[in-house]
Design an enzyme around this catalytic site. Structure first.
Site, short mmCIF file in Angstrom:
data_model
loop_
_atom_site.label_atom_id
_atom_site.label_comp_id
_atom_site.label_asym_id
_atom_site.label_seq_id
_atom_site.Cartn_x
_atom_site.Cartn_y
_atom_site.Cartn_z
NE ARG A 1 -1.67 -2.31 2.69
CZ ARG A 1 -1.74 -3.57 2.26
NH1 ARG A 1 -2.76 -3.96 1.58
NH2 ARG A 1 -0.80 -4.45 2.56
CB THR A 2 3.39 2.60 2.29
OG1 THR A 2 2.65 2.04 3.38
CG2 THR A 2 3.86 3.99 2.67
CE LYS B 1 26.08 -2.48 -6.46
NZ LYS B 1 26.04 -1.42 -7.47
NE ARG C 1 7.05 0.87 4.81
CZ ARG C 1 5.85 0.29 4.83
NH1 ARG C 1 5.75 -1.00 4.53
NH2 ARG C 1 4.77 0.97 5.14
CG HIS D 1 3.28 3.94 8.54
ND1 HIS D 1 3.31 4.76 7.41
CD2 HIS D 1 2.95 2.70 8.09
CE1 HIS D 1 3.02 4.03 6.35
NE2 HIS D 1 2.80 2.78 6.73
N1 CP Z 1 -0.29 0.01 5.73
C1 CP Z 1 0.91 -0.28 5.25
O1 CP Z 1 1.93 0.31 5.63
O2 CP Z 1 0.90 -1.28 4.31
P1 CP Z 1 2.15 -1.75 3.47
O3 CP Z 1 3.14 -2.38 4.43
O4 CP Z 1 1.62 -2.71 2.45
O5 CP Z 1 2.78 -0.53 2.85
#
Ligand code: CP
Length: 306
Positions: A51-52, A80, A101, A129
């Site tokens: 999703r993110t 590396k 991320r 998040h």
């Molecule tokens: N909600 C969320 O962070 O989903 P993902 O890990 O799929 O990005």
């Protein structure tokens, strides 16, 4: 130049504006279709995501921009030994904005200190998040019509679940918020959040183990999965993973106007039989995540559409 590291980077007034913009985008998609023409978003994902990553990319594409990036550390020069600071200096030459991320808490913060483009924290370890929080706030405000005067049940892995930590930080700034923290003893909300965030802001909360006990009093039930990737041993994860399973029977205990949210992915914690309940809002939440990330990209790039 602004970055987004934590939901607290925006004041409540700025958040309201951002959510208003997201709702305008939802209602007038065409108006924004070329707002980012010529702009590029880089997605730097050192940890798995559906999703993110894809919602940031969909958001930029919906705005008429383009996207580039990597979806695992293995497919980048991190494998590396390249540092986050060198990577972001490089990506600053290729893109106008980036979403990162990383499994290590604080890595996006390091990136923003060496970046010449806005950096969005797309999840750092068990820490924060913020774009999920923006998604959650937009979902709650759209469904309930408000962000104040609410009882929010947070259920599951409250220890490692970064979505819960970010959401609590954001919601304590609204009037009349009360939390019910539903978790097994081993997965309780960390003490630093209970003391430094809840107690310091005099937010009422109770901790319960049984989901059934909490259901009747809730306006929102926020389910989370047990974060397998943050456990030190498989045995503990296996013992915890099916502690909560929301099913039709438990939904009978909930008010008619209570909504179920989940940041997803789900594993077993919400039975698929709940999906057809009109109170199951987790796939609507996914859609709101695109609108709010469109609003975020426009805001961080300081692009205004009239
Ligand atoms: N909600 C969320 O962070 O989903 P993902 O890990 O799929 O990005």
């Amino acid at each position: 130049m602004r970055h987004l590291m934590s939901p607290l980077d925006f004041s409540v007034e700025e958040l309201e504006k951002l959510l208003d913009l997201a709702q305008d985008i939802e209602a007038n998609r065409e108006k924004y279709a070329h707002a980012c023409a010529g702009k590029k978003l880089a997605t730097l994902f050192y940890e798995p995501s559906t999703r993110t990553r894809l919602s940031h990319e969909a958001a930029m594409l919906n705005l008429g921009g383009s996207v580039l990036g990597f979806s695992s550390a293995d497919s980048s020069s991190a494998s590396k030994g390249e540092s986050v600071s060198d990577t972001i200096r490089t990506v600053s030459c290729y893109a106008d904005i980036c979403a990162m991320r990383h499994p290590k808490e604080g890595a996006p913060m390091v990136a923003c200190q060496h970046s010449s483009i806005p950096v969005i924290n797309a999840g750092d370890g068990g820490h924060q998040h913020p774009t999920q929080t923006l998604t959650d706030l937009l979902t709650i405000r759209s469904l309930k019509g408000r962000l104040n005067n609410m009882t929010i049940g947070l259920c599951g892995d409250l220890k490692f679940g970064r979505t819960v930590h970010s959401l609590i930080n954001a919601l304590v700034r609204y009037e009349g918020i009360r939390f019910v923290l539903i978790s097994p003893e081993e997965l309780r909300l960390p003490e630093y959040i209970r003391h430094d965030v809840l107690d310091k802001n005099q937010i009422p909360y109770e901790e319960v183990v049984r989901l059934e006990d909490a259901m009747p009093s809730l306006d929102i039930l926020y389910m989370t999965r047990v974060q397998k990737e943050r456990f030190f041993n498989e045995e503990d994860y296996v013992r915890m993973k099916d502690f909560y399973i929301l099913d039709k029977e438990k939904m009978k205990l909930a008010p008619e106007d209570m909504y179920v949210l989940h940041p997803l992915p789900r594993v077993n914690e919400i039975s698929v039989e709940v999906d057809s309940d009109p109170r199951a809002a987790y796939f609507r939440q996914v859609q709101y995540g695109v609108y709010v990330r469109m609003a975020l990209i426009l805001t961080l790039l300081d692009i205004h559409v009239d």
